[in-house]
Every structure is written in C-alpha cells, then in structure tokens.
Design a protein around this motif. Structure first.
Motif, short mmCIF file in Angstrom:
data_model
loop_
_atom_site.label_atom_id
_atom_site.label_comp_id
_atom_site.label_asym_id
_atom_site.label_seq_id
_atom_site.Cartn_x
_atom_site.Cartn_y
_atom_site.Cartn_z
N VAL A 149 -27.77 -37.02 -32.37
CA VAL A 149 -26.71 -36.06 -32.35
C VAL A 149 -26.24 -35.99 -30.72
N PHE A 150 -26.94 -35.70 -29.98
CA PHE A 150 -26.65 -35.52 -28.45
C PHE A 150 -26.20 -36.88 -27.85
N ALA A 151 -26.75 -37.91 -28.39
CA ALA A 151 -26.18 -39.08 -27.80
C ALA A 151 -25.02 -39.44 -28.31
N ILE A 152 -24.57 -39.28 -29.62
CA ILE A 152 -23.22 -39.32 -29.84
C ILE A 152 -22.44 -38.35 -29.41
N LEU A 153 -22.64 -37.08 -29.11
CA LEU A 153 -21.72 -36.10 -28.38
C LEU A 153 -21.50 -36.37 -27.03
N ILE A 154 -22.60 -37.20 -26.44
CA ILE A 154 -22.17 -37.49 -24.89
C ILE A 154 -21.10 -38.69 -24.86
N VAL A 155 -21.57 -39.74 -25.85
CA VAL A 155 -20.21 -40.66 -25.95
C VAL A 155 -18.85 -39.99 -26.38
N LEU A 156 -19.00 -39.16 -27.08
CA LEU A 156 -17.60 -38.50 -27.63
C LEU A 156 -17.02 -37.54 -26.41
N PHE A 157 -17.92 -37.03 -25.79
CA PHE A 157 -17.57 -36.35 -24.48
C PHE A 157 -16.92 -37.22 -23.31
N ILE A 158 -17.59 -38.31 -23.30
CA ILE A 158 -16.81 -39.40 -22.27
C ILE A 158 -15.56 -39.89 -22.97
N LEU A 159 -15.44 -40.23 -24.15
CA LEU A 159 -14.26 -40.77 -24.77
C LEU A 159 -13.22 -39.70 -24.72
N LEU A 160 -13.58 -38.51 -24.90
CA LEU A 160 -12.27 -37.36 -24.97
C LEU A 160 -12.12 -37.12 -23.42
N ASN A 161 -12.85 -36.95 -22.70
CA ASN A 161 -12.51 -36.32 -21.41
C ASN A 161 -12.30 -37.57 -20.05
N LEU A 162 -12.92 -38.54 -20.34
CA LEU A 162 -12.71 -39.46 -19.12
C LEU A 162 -11.56 -40.39 -19.61
N PHE A 163 -11.75 -40.90 -20.91
CA PHE A 163 -10.82 -42.04 -21.45
C PHE A 163 -9.65 -41.22 -22.12
N LYS A 164 -9.63 -40.04 -22.36
CA LYS A 164 -8.66 -39.32 -23.10
C LYS A 164 -8.14 -39.87 -24.48
N VAL A 165 -9.16 -40.07 -25.34
CA VAL A 165 -9.16 -40.56 -26.59
C VAL A 165 -8.71 -39.45 -27.40
N ASN A 166 -7.75 -39.58 -28.29
CA ASN A 166 -7.46 -38.26 -29.00
C ASN A 166 -8.53 -38.04 -30.02
N LYS A 167 -8.72 -36.91 -30.39
CA LYS A 167 -9.98 -36.70 -31.51
C LYS A 167 -9.63 -37.00 -32.73
N LYS A 168 -8.48 -36.79 -33.22
CA LYS A 168 -7.98 -37.18 -34.62
C LYS A 168 -8.29 -38.66 -34.54
N ASP A 169 -7.91 -39.33 -33.78
CA ASP A 169 -8.07 -40.88 -33.55
C ASP A 169 -9.60 -41.29 -33.65
#
Length: 192
Positions: A149-169
């Motif tokens: 879970v924390f590995a997935i959340l770290i990847v998600l955090f990086i994608l959303l905050n650094l790469f500005k990926v849309n959460k719905k995407d």
C-alpha cells in the motif's frame, strides 16, 4: 515463538512474492481511488480484507468450509475484476465507493482466504492449535499489504504532485489495467 515467526514469514511471502500477483492486483484495485492523505481509511480497508481472509482461513482449517480449488482459483481473480470494474463505473461517486469498498474488502477477503486454505490445512496438524499459526500468518499478510500500500501511495504521490497526473486519469488507467489482467486470469481459470 519459532512457529509464530515461521507463519509470519509465510504470511509475508503470501502477499509479497512474485506468485502473489492476484493479491497485489486486488490491493491495487482496492486502493486506487484513494490518495496518500487518506492512509488511515486505506489501513482500515486493508485490515477489513485481512479479517475476511482470517475468518475463512480459520473455518477452512477447522474443516467447516471447503470449496473445490478450481472454483477458488476462478473466484479470486473474479473479485479483482469486480473491484476494478466498480472503480471504473463509480469514478465520480467517491462517497458511495468508500462505503462499498469496506464491504467488498471484507467479503472478498473471505474468498481470498480460501486460496491458501488447502495449503494451511496440510501444514497445521490436527493436534496443533490454530491460534499461533493464524496470528503469525495474518500479521505477516497485514505487514506485507501495508508495504505494498505505501509503495503504491508513494508512486501515486509522485505522479499527482510532481508529474501533475489527474487523479481521475490515474483511477481509470490503473483500474482498466487491473481489470484487463484479472479478466484474463478469470477466463483462464473457468472451472466448467
């Protein structure tokens, strides 16, 4: 203590190993709709899954519940298909999805628990208490799930905050990928 550590390691490997793709995909589908700031909800969700898993494992070891292994191997990826499909359908209904996910985690945990039941039944002798093995196994499983879970959340955090990926995407992409993989597994395992 040696038995406890043996089963703890077994539970850890049950979720972390490369052979545990079905568990890992289920966890991914289950938490895909959440973000890092919702980590408490996610831990409750993962624990609900572990509780369901534990109940079925105990009932199976005690020989109260048995299901043919080909049906279990079919039902496990089917639970992943349903979870991922639910994410895709409900992507704009977060509150409804939150409540549904807790019940899904618990109920689908019951099904996933049957997947290890045959092995556990053989490993735990009739004369041996099931408390220590079950406790060790489930703590190992829970720790492994928390790491995933924390590995997935770290990847998600990086994608959303650094790469500005849309959460719905993100939700659509991850859920679609998990849906496709688990549907393939389900179709390969049809027991009839």
């Amino acid at each position: 203590m040696q038995d406890f550590l043996f089963y703890l390691k077994l539970g850890w490997e049950h979720i972390i190993s490369l052979d545990a793709l079905d568990h890992q995909l289920f966890v991914l589908a289950l938490i895909a709709i959440y973000s890092f700031k919702e980590w408490k909800k996610i831990l409750i969700l993962v624990t609900a899954f572990t509780i369901g898993h534990s109940v079925t494992l105990a009932l199976s070891i005690l020989d109260i519940v048995r299901l043919p292994s080909d049906w279990i191997e079919f039902l496990i990826p089917l639970t992943i298909v349903l979870t991922a499909f639910g994410n895709i359908l409900m992507k704009n209904k977060k509150q409804t999805q939150d409540k549904t996910h807790y019940y899904l985690a618990l109920f689908f945990g019951l099904i996933h628990g049957l997947g290890f039941a045959n092995t556990a039944r053989v490993m735990i002798a009739k004369s041996q208490s099931i408390a220590v093995p079950l406790l060790g196994f489930n703590i190992g499983l829970e720790l492994g799930q928390i790491v995933i879970v924390f590995a997935i959340l770290i990847v998600l955090f990086i994608l959303l905050n650094l790469f500005k990926v849309n959460k719905k995407d993100w939700i659509l992409f991850v859920s679609s990928g998990v849906f496709a993989l688990s549907l393939k597994m389900t179709l390969e395992r049809i027991p009839f």
